[in-house]
Enzyme design. Structure first.
Site, PDB file in Angstrom:
ATOM      1  CD  GLU A   2      -7.448  36.213 -17.206  1.00 21.46           C
ATOM      2  OE1 GLU A   2      -7.516  35.623 -16.110  1.00 21.46           O
ATOM      3  OE2 GLU A   2      -6.430  36.260 -17.905  1.00 21.46           O
TER       4      GLU A   2
ATOM      5  CB  CYS B  21     -13.464  28.939 -21.332  1.00 23.37           C
ATOM      6  SG  CYS B  21     -12.969  28.643 -19.627  1.00 23.37           S
TER       7      CYS B  21
ATOM      8  CB  CYS C   7     -11.220  30.925  -7.244  1.00 18.24           C
ATOM      9  SG  CYS C   7     -11.891  29.311  -6.770  1.00 18.24           S
TER      10      CYS C   7
ATOM     11  CB  CYS D 107      -6.874  24.227  -6.433  1.00 12.15           C
ATOM     12  SG  CYS D 107      -8.589  23.720  -6.215  1.00 12.15           S
TER      13      CYS D 107
ATOM     14  CB  CYS E 237      -5.507  26.558  -9.679  1.00  8.51           C
ATOM     15  SG  CYS E 237      -6.592  27.650 -10.611  1.00  8.51           S
TER      16      CYS E 237
ATOM     17  N   GLY F   3     -12.988  31.220 -11.008  1.00  4.59           N
ATOM     18  CA  GLY F   3     -14.043  31.052 -10.017  1.00  4.59           C
ATOM     19  C   GLY F   3     -14.570  29.640  -9.915  1.00  4.59           C
ATOM     20  CD  GLU F   4     -16.605  25.330  -7.689  1.00  7.50           C
ATOM     21  OE1 GLU F   4     -15.578  24.879  -8.228  1.00  7.50           O
ATOM     22  OE2 GLU F   4     -17.742  24.869  -7.927  1.00  7.50           O
TER      23      GLU F   4
ATOM     24  CB  SER G  23     -15.599  22.634 -14.614  1.00  6.74           C
ATOM     25  OG  SER G  23     -14.521  21.975 -13.983  1.00  6.74           O
TER      26      SER G  23
ATOM     27  CB  SER H  67     -11.656  19.778 -10.594  1.00  5.24           C
ATOM     28  OG  SER H  67     -12.022  20.594 -11.692  1.00  5.24           O
TER      29      SER H  67
ATOM     30  CG  ASN I 105      -1.584  24.143 -18.702  1.00  7.56           C
ATOM     31  OD1 ASN I 105      -1.034  23.590 -19.656  1.00  7.56           O
ATOM     32  ND2 ASN I 105      -2.897  24.143 -18.542  1.00  7.56           N
TER      33      ASN I 105
ATOM     34  CB  CYS J 273      -6.641  24.307 -17.372  1.00  4.08           C
ATOM     35  SG  CYS J 273      -7.757  23.619 -18.565  1.00  4.08           S
TER      36      CYS J 273
HETATM   37  N1  SAH Z   1     -13.403  25.910 -10.106  1.00  2.03           N
HETATM   38  C1  SAH Z   1     -13.867  25.011 -11.140  1.00  2.03           C
HETATM   39  C2  SAH Z   1     -13.833  25.685 -12.494  1.00  2.03           C
HETATM   40  C3  SAH Z   1     -12.449  25.948 -13.048  1.00  2.03           C
HETATM   41  S1  SAH Z   1     -12.099  24.728 -14.217  1.00  2.03           S
HETATM   42  C4  SAH Z   1     -13.042  23.741 -11.118  1.00  2.03           C
HETATM   43  O1  SAH Z   1     -11.983  23.733 -10.499  1.00  2.03           O
HETATM   44  O2  SAH Z   1     -13.467  22.744 -11.691  1.00  2.03           O
HETATM   45  C5  SAH Z   1     -10.402  24.770 -14.259  1.00  2.03           C
HETATM   46  C6  SAH Z   1      -9.809  23.389 -14.464  1.00  2.03           C
HETATM   47  O3  SAH Z   1      -8.394  23.573 -14.635  1.00  2.03           O
HETATM   48  C7  SAH Z   1      -9.974  22.492 -13.244  1.00  2.03           C
HETATM   49  O4  SAH Z   1     -10.252  21.174 -13.650  1.00  2.03           O
HETATM   50  C8  SAH Z   1      -8.594  22.543 -12.589  1.00  2.03           C
HETATM   51  O5  SAH Z   1      -8.330  21.358 -11.879  1.00  2.03           O
HETATM   52  C9  SAH Z   1      -7.698  22.718 -13.778  1.00  2.03           C
HETATM   53  N2  SAH Z   1      -6.419  23.395 -13.491  1.00  2.03           N
HETATM   54  C10 SAH Z   1      -6.171  24.327 -12.558  1.00  2.03           C
HETATM   55  N3  SAH Z   1      -4.878  24.718 -12.610  1.00  2.03           N
HETATM   56  C11 SAH Z   1      -4.300  24.015 -13.608  1.00  2.03           C
HETATM   57  C12 SAH Z   1      -2.990  23.993 -14.167  1.00  2.03           C
HETATM   58  N4  SAH Z   1      -2.028  24.766 -13.718  1.00  2.03           N
HETATM   59  N5  SAH Z   1      -2.767  23.151 -15.215  1.00  2.03           N
HETATM   60  C13 SAH Z   1      -3.755  22.374 -15.710  1.00  2.03           C
HETATM   61  N6  SAH Z   1      -5.018  22.378 -15.235  1.00  2.03           N
HETATM   62  C14 SAH Z   1      -5.280  23.179 -14.187  1.00  2.03           C
END
Ligand code: SAH
Length: 370
Positions: free
Chosen positions: A102, A115, A122, A126, A129, A171-172, A203, A227, A303, A346
């Site tokens: 996506e 984005c 990934c 987390c 997520c 992804g990371e 990020s 993050s 979210n 996110c």
């Molecule tokens: N893997 C990288 C790139 C993804 S960025 C990273 O984690 O930074 C995605 C961002 O969305 C991250 O800051 C993560 O903490 C945040 N995120 C993940 N799940 C979320 C959710 N359910 N609601 C709000 N933010 C979320």
């Protein structure tokens, strides 16, 4: 002489998008006699959004035919687009091997932010997520990362606005560091998209070994977003397993030792989870942890995702948290995610065709024959 590749296997052709455009001259030297032809191809690809050699009309017909057989500049396709009431678009991008990923377009008044994903899925898991829940399928190539930006740019409603790129999709990025570094280099290439490092943000969950290596990119190093999401190792390890390998102190020390440029700031993302990381003490600790760093904090109210044991804090808690962070001397903004109604926000990306949203059927292309 290079052997003529098997034309039935189009996806196996090498992609020029894997290389920065200023290296296309060398890459194509074995096939074409005039180096300026490579620049003409780059012009079609990066300025005109044309990815079919046959349509590159200032190239001799034989050169067009030859290039078509030898290589590709085709970016991922847009298989489906969902459009949010706030203008955000979530795109399902089709890759040459049939996988999909996506990418999200976020239009603002004065700019457009794209984005991009760096992996299909990934592996960092987390807890809050959706992409983390799906696990890793594979990493993207450099061409697939740059290609997302190219393809989305072709579709922009306001093509003249400046474009910002955020590597915040699936992804990371630092789990695919080599390809991502090449993509970042390619996006800044003057013969290619020629973006400034200021317009690119990476990020990361905090892959410390790779954060240290980012310094090798020198002036091409993109902006960084970390993050963080918690202020104690206990809580962070619970919601972000990566913290067991690289705890907060180690992460922050790696960030402190990067060669920061004048006026450059690092963003700390902090997803607010009710009762988990949203207490007054957390806000105060955030100030202490980040003291002395050129930092700003983006507070992201969580979210909602089905089946996960978390909740978004109340609007009042969120505001109190922000004020407390400000009192600690840090810049803090609350970032409500865009595109929540179409699963583009996110944490919501997981590349299944789900949630109907408002589909833009005019952008739909058949997936067969891709
Ligand atoms: N893997 C990288 C790139 C993804 S960025 C990273 O984690 O930074 C995605 C961002 O969305 C991250 O800051 C993560 O903490 C945040 N995120 C993940 N799940 C979320 C959710 N359910 N609601 C709000 N933010 C979320």
């Amino acid at each position: 002489m290079i052997k003529t590749p098997d034309m039935s296997a189009k996806e196996s052709l090498p992609s020029l998008l894997d290389l920065p455009a200023s290296r296309w001259r060398e890459a194509m030297a074995q096939w074409i006699d005039a180096p300026y032809r490579a620049d003409q191809v780059a012009d079609w690809v990066f300025r005109k959004g044309v990815y079919d050699f046959a349509a590159m009309l200032n190239l001799p017909v034989e050169v067009r035919a030859d290039l078509t057989q030898r290589c590709s500049v085709e970016p991922p396709s847009i298989n489906r687009t969902f459009e949010s009431s706030d203008g955000t678009q979530r795109h399902l991008m089709g890759l040459a091997d049939g996988a999909s990923v996506e990418a999200v377009t976020m239009p603002y008044e004065d700019r457009v932010t794209l984005c991009l994903s760096s992996q299909v899925g990934c592996r960092f898991a987390c807890r809050f997520c959706q992409t983390g829940i799906m696990g890793l399928t594979r990493s993207l190539t450099t061409g697939e990362i740059i290609g997302q930006a190219l393809r989305l740019r072709t579709e922009l409603k306001a093509p003249d606005l400046p474009v910002n790129i955020v590597l915040m999709g699936q992804g990371e990025p630092l789990d695919n560091a080599e390809a991502v570094a090449q993509a970042i280099t390619g996006l800044q290439d003057p013969v290619g998209p020629a973006l400034s490092w200021r317009r690119i943000t990476l990020s990361t969950v905090g892959v410390v070994s790779e954060i240290r290596r980012l310094a090798e990119l020198g002036e091409r190093r993109p902006r960084l977003a970390i993050s963080l999401n918690a202020t104690t190792d206990t809580v962070r390890s619970e919601i972000m397993p990566v913290n067991r390998k690289w705890p907060i102190a180690e992460l922050l020390s790696a960030i402190r030792s990067l060669p920061w440029r004048a006026r450059e700031r690092v963003t700390f993302e902090y997803v607010l989870l009710a009762g988990v990381n949203d207490r007054r003490e957390d806000a105060a600790r955030l100030g202490e942890l980040l003291r002395g760093l050129p930092a700003k904090v983006n507070l992201i109210p969580w979210n909602e995702l089905p089946g996960l044991p978390y909740q978004r804090p109340s609007a009042r808690t969120i505001e109190e948290f922000r004020l407390q962070v400000l009192r600690g001397g840090l810049d803090a903004l609350v970032r409500y995610s865009r595109g929540t109604d179409i699963g583009a926000a996110c944490g919501q990306l997981h590349a299944a065709v789900r949630r109907s949203g408002q589909e833009r059927s005019d952008l739909e292309v058949p997936t067969s024959g891709a």
